[in-house]
Scaffold this motif. Structure first.
Motif, PDB file in Angstrom:
ATOM      1  N   ALA A 293      26.166  25.587  31.639  1.00 31.55           N
ATOM      2  CA  ALA A 293      24.390  24.828  31.883  1.00 31.55           C
ATOM      3  C   ALA A 293      24.974  23.827  32.627  1.00 31.55           C
ATOM      4  O   ALA A 293      23.784  23.716  33.738  1.00 31.55           O
ATOM      5  CB  ALA A 293      23.393  24.072  29.958  1.00 31.55           C
ATOM      6  N   ARG A 294      25.386  22.521  31.940  1.00 36.23           N
ATOM      7  CA  ARG A 294      26.049  21.408  32.948  1.00 36.23           C
ATOM      8  C   ARG A 294      26.877  22.100  34.946  1.00 36.23           C
ATOM      9  O   ARG A 294      26.286  21.538  35.715  1.00 36.23           O
ATOM     10  CB  ARG A 294      26.281  20.405  31.535  1.00 36.23           C
ATOM     11  CG  ARG A 294      26.594  19.725  32.734  1.00 36.23           C
ATOM     12  CD  ARG A 294      27.082  17.898  32.420  1.00 36.23           C
ATOM     13  NE  ARG A 294      26.732  16.911  33.311  1.00 36.23           N
ATOM     14  CZ  ARG A 294      27.288  15.534  32.176  1.00 36.23           C
ATOM     15  NH1 ARG A 294      26.394  15.673  30.655  1.00 36.23           N
ATOM     16  NH2 ARG A 294      27.236  14.453  33.187  1.00 36.23           N
ATOM     17  N   ASP A 295      27.479  23.039  33.531  1.00 35.76           N
ATOM     18  CA  ASP A 295      28.272  23.189  35.423  1.00 35.76           C
ATOM     19  C   ASP A 295      27.583  23.945  36.817  1.00 35.76           C
ATOM     20  O   ASP A 295      27.457  23.643  37.554  1.00 35.76           O
ATOM     21  CB  ASP A 295      29.648  24.018  34.801  1.00 35.76           C
ATOM     22  CG  ASP A 295      30.407  22.842  33.895  1.00 35.76           C
ATOM     23  OD1 ASP A 295      30.372  22.403  34.213  1.00 35.76           O
ATOM     24  OD2 ASP A 295      30.990  23.880  33.515  1.00 35.76           O
ATOM     25  N   SER A 296      26.249  24.779  35.492  1.00 37.10           N
ATOM     26  CA  SER A 296      25.607  25.714  36.506  1.00 37.10           C
ATOM     27  C   SER A 296      24.771  24.372  37.665  1.00 37.10           C
ATOM     28  O   SER A 296      24.405  25.337  38.478  1.00 37.10           O
ATOM     29  CB  SER A 296      24.680  26.706  35.797  1.00 37.10           C
ATOM     30  OG  SER A 296      24.954  27.670  35.086  1.00 37.10           O
ATOM     31  N   LEU A 297      24.074  22.962  36.949  1.00 39.18           N
ATOM     32  CA  LEU A 297      22.847  22.473  37.367  1.00 39.18           C
ATOM     33  C   LEU A 297      23.834  21.752  38.209  1.00 39.18           C
ATOM     34  O   LEU A 297      22.818  21.571  39.575  1.00 39.18           O
ATOM     35  CB  LEU A 297      23.206  21.656  36.017  1.00 39.18           C
ATOM     36  CG  LEU A 297      21.859  20.533  36.024  1.00 39.18           C
ATOM     37  CD1 LEU A 297      20.515  21.450  36.819  1.00 39.18           C
ATOM     38  CD2 LEU A 297      21.333  19.660  35.058  1.00 39.18           C
ATOM     39  N   GLU A 298      24.852  20.628  38.283  1.00 39.99           N
ATOM     40  CA  GLU A 298      25.685  20.659  38.627  1.00 39.99           C
ATOM     41  C   GLU A 298      26.322  21.164  40.318  1.00 39.99           C
ATOM     42  O   GLU A 298      25.916  20.847  41.311  1.00 39.99           O
ATOM     43  CB  GLU A 298      27.093  20.480  38.188  1.00 39.99           C
ATOM     44  CG  GLU A 298      26.988  18.925  37.491  1.00 39.99           C
ATOM     45  CD  GLU A 298      28.745  18.325  36.940  1.00 39.99           C
ATOM     46  OE1 GLU A 298      29.744  19.129  36.997  1.00 39.99           O
ATOM     47  OE2 GLU A 298      28.535  16.986  36.181  1.00 39.99           O
TER      48      GLU A 298
END
Length: 351
Positions: free
Chosen positions: A81-86
């Motif tokens: 989720a965080r990787d997609s956000l970045e």
């Protein structure tokens, strides 16, 4: 972004001072990021910051737009989720030619934000990506979807029906209410997942003699490249992701349009369930007024509601909502929810 002098040379100190001032007062370089994180993907748009929120141009200029994977950590885990956000933020900024220091505010609407702890976790992720002056707002995806139909104003009700479904609303005093949105296990039967799961169940029931024969059997098997209903069991449990199941909704609609009674019943019940979700929110907030005829917006978002088919689920839901509440104004937004998030951030910053 630092300012260039007329001779093309950059004065670092003066440029940085100008940059700091622009973040306080707003400038042509300042931008807003709006993000919509649904059950299958995340969209990020970069738009100019307009310091006077009531004078927004229509359409709102889109400087950059990017799409990445799901940012619902309940579905894909925190790391993904965080990787997609970045990724999606970086790509939108690159497209717009903007730097992180140009950003005035970020608003993310994400499915799965149902508790303050969810909100705080994602807020921290975003704050860690930006300088300290950037304002960060994290909301449930239903709230930014509402804003997409009301130009950033939080009043009325929104109904989302895509892979999942939820109804969410605000009254003029800022009170909130929701219905549905608890996921497929807890009964989001008007969602794409709910419709398709019932269709798969109908195929299995017909196959083993517990239910009537249905056109869904041949249609779904053909769509999936399977030769028998027995193979459908293996297909379903090989990867029981919500979006993969929900992708079968067009087959259900096609069968209903061709006169299949089982498919028609599934869609009728979905429309009724979605309208009941709106009714529950409207009643709880009193949006319809004491006599039940007051005017209020109902923003309708999602592939299930806006499929543009002859068997029009959105139209059936609207009809039922207007039977309950004659003053309800159903709205199909002209902008996507990510733009709604940007409008919401703009209103937060200028109010």
């Amino acid at each position: 972004m630092r300012n260039l002098h007329s001779n093309g040379n950059l004065d670092s100190d003066e440029g940085e001072a100008t940059e700091d001032k622009s973040h306080q007062n707003g400038s042509e370089d300042s931008v807003i990021l709006g993000l919509d994180g649904g059950a299958t993907s995340t969209v990020c748009v970069c738009v100019p910051f307009f310091p006077y929120g009531d004078r927004l141009p229509e359409p709102l200029p889109i400087l950059g737009r990017a799409v990445a994977g799901c940012t619902n950590s309940n579905s894909v885990g925190e790391t993904a989720a965080r990787d997609s956000l970045e990724q999606v933020i970086s790509e939108a900024l690159v497209q717009s030619g903007s730097e992180k220091s140009d950003v005035r505010g970020v608003c993310l609407g994400v499915s799965g934000v149902n508790h303050p702890s969810d909100q705080e976790k994602i807020e921290k992720w975003i704050r860690d990506m930006f300088p300290s002056h950037v304002k960060v707002y994290v909301q449930n995806d239903a709230i930014v979807a509402l804003a997409s139909g009301t130009m950033g104003k939080l009043h009325g009700c929104v109904l989302i029906a895509g892979t999942g479904c939820i109804a969410y609303g605000f009254d003029e005093d800022g009170r909130e209410a929701r219905a549905s949105g608890a996921g497929p296990i807890l009964g989001d039967w008007g969602s794409g997942y709910g419709i398709a799961a019932q269709a798969l169940t109908a195929v299995i029931r017909a196959h083993d003699g517990r239910g009537p024969q249905t056109m869904l059997t041949s249609t779904i098997l053909k769509a999936l490249g399977l030769s028998s209903a027995d193979e459908l069991i293996g297909w379903t449990y090989a990867d029981p992701s919500w979006a993969r199941i929900a992708a079968l909704v067009p087959q259900v609609v096609s069968c209903a349009e061709a006169g299949d009674e089982i498919s028609d019943k599934i869609l009728v019940e979905a429309a009724e369930d979605l309208a009941l979700s709106v009714k529950a929110v409207v009643k709880r907030l009193g949006l319809c007024g004491e006599d039940g005829t007051a005017s209020f917006p109902v923003v309708m978002v999602g592939g299930v509601l806006n499929a543009n088919r002859n068997w029009d689920i959105g139209k059936e839901v609207s009809k039922r909502i207007n039977q309950y509440f004659p003053g309800a104004e159903t709205i199909i937004p002209k902008v996507e929810p990510a733009v709604g998030a940007a409008l919401l951030a703009m209103n937060f910053l200028t109010s």
